[in-house]
Design an enzyme around this catalytic site. Sequence first.
Site, PDB file in Angstrom:
ATOM      1  N   LYS A  72       0.009  -2.557 -36.993  1.00  0.00           N
ATOM      2  CA  LYS A  72      -0.214  -4.000 -37.052  1.00  0.00           C
ATOM      3  C   LYS A  72      -0.396  -4.553 -35.643  1.00  0.00           C
ATOM      4  O   LYS A  72       0.414  -4.299 -34.747  1.00  0.00           O
ATOM      5  CB  LYS A  72       0.945  -4.705 -37.749  1.00  0.00           C
ATOM      6  CG  LYS A  72       0.713  -6.203 -37.945  1.00  0.00           C
ATOM      7  CD  LYS A  72       1.766  -6.808 -38.852  1.00  0.00           C
ATOM      8  CE  LYS A  72       1.586  -8.313 -39.010  1.00  0.00           C
ATOM      9  NZ  LYS A  72       0.299  -8.676 -39.641  1.00  0.00           N
ATOM     10  N   HIS A  88       6.996  -4.544 -39.243  1.00  0.00           N
ATOM     11  CA  HIS A  88       5.789  -4.023 -39.885  1.00  0.00           C
ATOM     12  C   HIS A  88       5.464  -2.639 -39.324  1.00  0.00           C
ATOM     13  O   HIS A  88       6.043  -2.199 -38.337  1.00  0.00           O
ATOM     14  CB  HIS A  88       4.599  -4.957 -39.652  1.00  0.00           C
ATOM     15  CG  HIS A  88       4.629  -6.187 -40.502  1.00  0.00           C
ATOM     16  ND1 HIS A  88       5.340  -7.309 -40.147  1.00  0.00           N
ATOM     17  CD2 HIS A  88       4.043  -6.476 -41.691  1.00  0.00           C
ATOM     18  CE1 HIS A  88       5.191  -8.238 -41.075  1.00  0.00           C
ATOM     19  NE2 HIS A  88       4.413  -7.763 -42.019  1.00  0.00           N
TER      20      HIS A  88
END
Length: 239
Positions: free
Chosen positions: A138, A134
Site C-alpha cells: 500500500k 495494511h
Amino acid sequence: MENIRVAVLGGGAMGKVLSQMTEEKEGYELIGVVEPLNGETLEDLDKPDVVIDFSHPANLDMLCGYCEANGVPAVIATTGLEEEHLAKIDELAKKVPTVFSANYSLGVNVMKRVIAEITPILEDAFDIEIVEMHHNKKLDAPSGTAKMLLAAADGEGKYDHVYGREGMRKRGHEIAVHTLRGGTVAGEHTVIYAGEDEIIEVKHRAGSKKIFAAGALKAAAFAKDAEVGYYTMEDILFG
C-alpha cells in the site's frame, strides 16, 4: 430485471477481485476491465450502466471526462486523493450520480457512524488515538479510511491532528493517527479511547479485499438509478 452493466477502471489487485465478483454475482454483468497502464481507455468499451474506479488518482480525469460526456454514473473507490482530486469529484457530481468513499466495507461505514456517535460522549474524559495497518504494497499513508475515521471523531474540528510521534513533548488536545505496513494485511483500523483506568477500542479487521468489492457493487446498484448528486456509503446504508 436487466443486469447492471459494470465497467471496472483499474486492473490491479482490487480490480481483479471486483471483476471476478461482478462476473459471479447475480444481477450484474462485467462489460470490461480497463487498465490505463496498458494504454486502455473507457472509450474502448461498450457503454456501461456504471463505472467503478479502483485504480489511481492519475486516472481521475479520464473517469470524469468519460462519465460526464456519456452520462454514466461513477463509483469512485480510489485512495490517495488530494484536494484537487476531491474538487473534480465535486464537479462530476453536478453532472452525474457520483458515489465516493474512502472505504466501501459495510462494517467500516457502520464503525464510522459509531465513532461519530460516541466521541461527543467520551471526549471530555478520554484521549483518542487511531491505528491502522495494511499490506506492504500500500502506497498512501495514512489510509483514506483512517482519515475518514479521524473526520468522524473530530466532526467539529476541535482537535489538532498528529500523524505519528517522535521526540519529547507533552500530549496536547489532539488525535494522533499511526500507520503500520507489513505482510498481506487487507486492512485493520482501531480507534482507541484511553481514559483514567479504562480503555475502549472500536476495531474493524478486513479478512480479504472481497468486502470492498461487495460494497462497491452495492454502491453501483444505488448509483444506476440515483438522481444526479454526490453520495457516500452512509447515504446508501442509512439514507
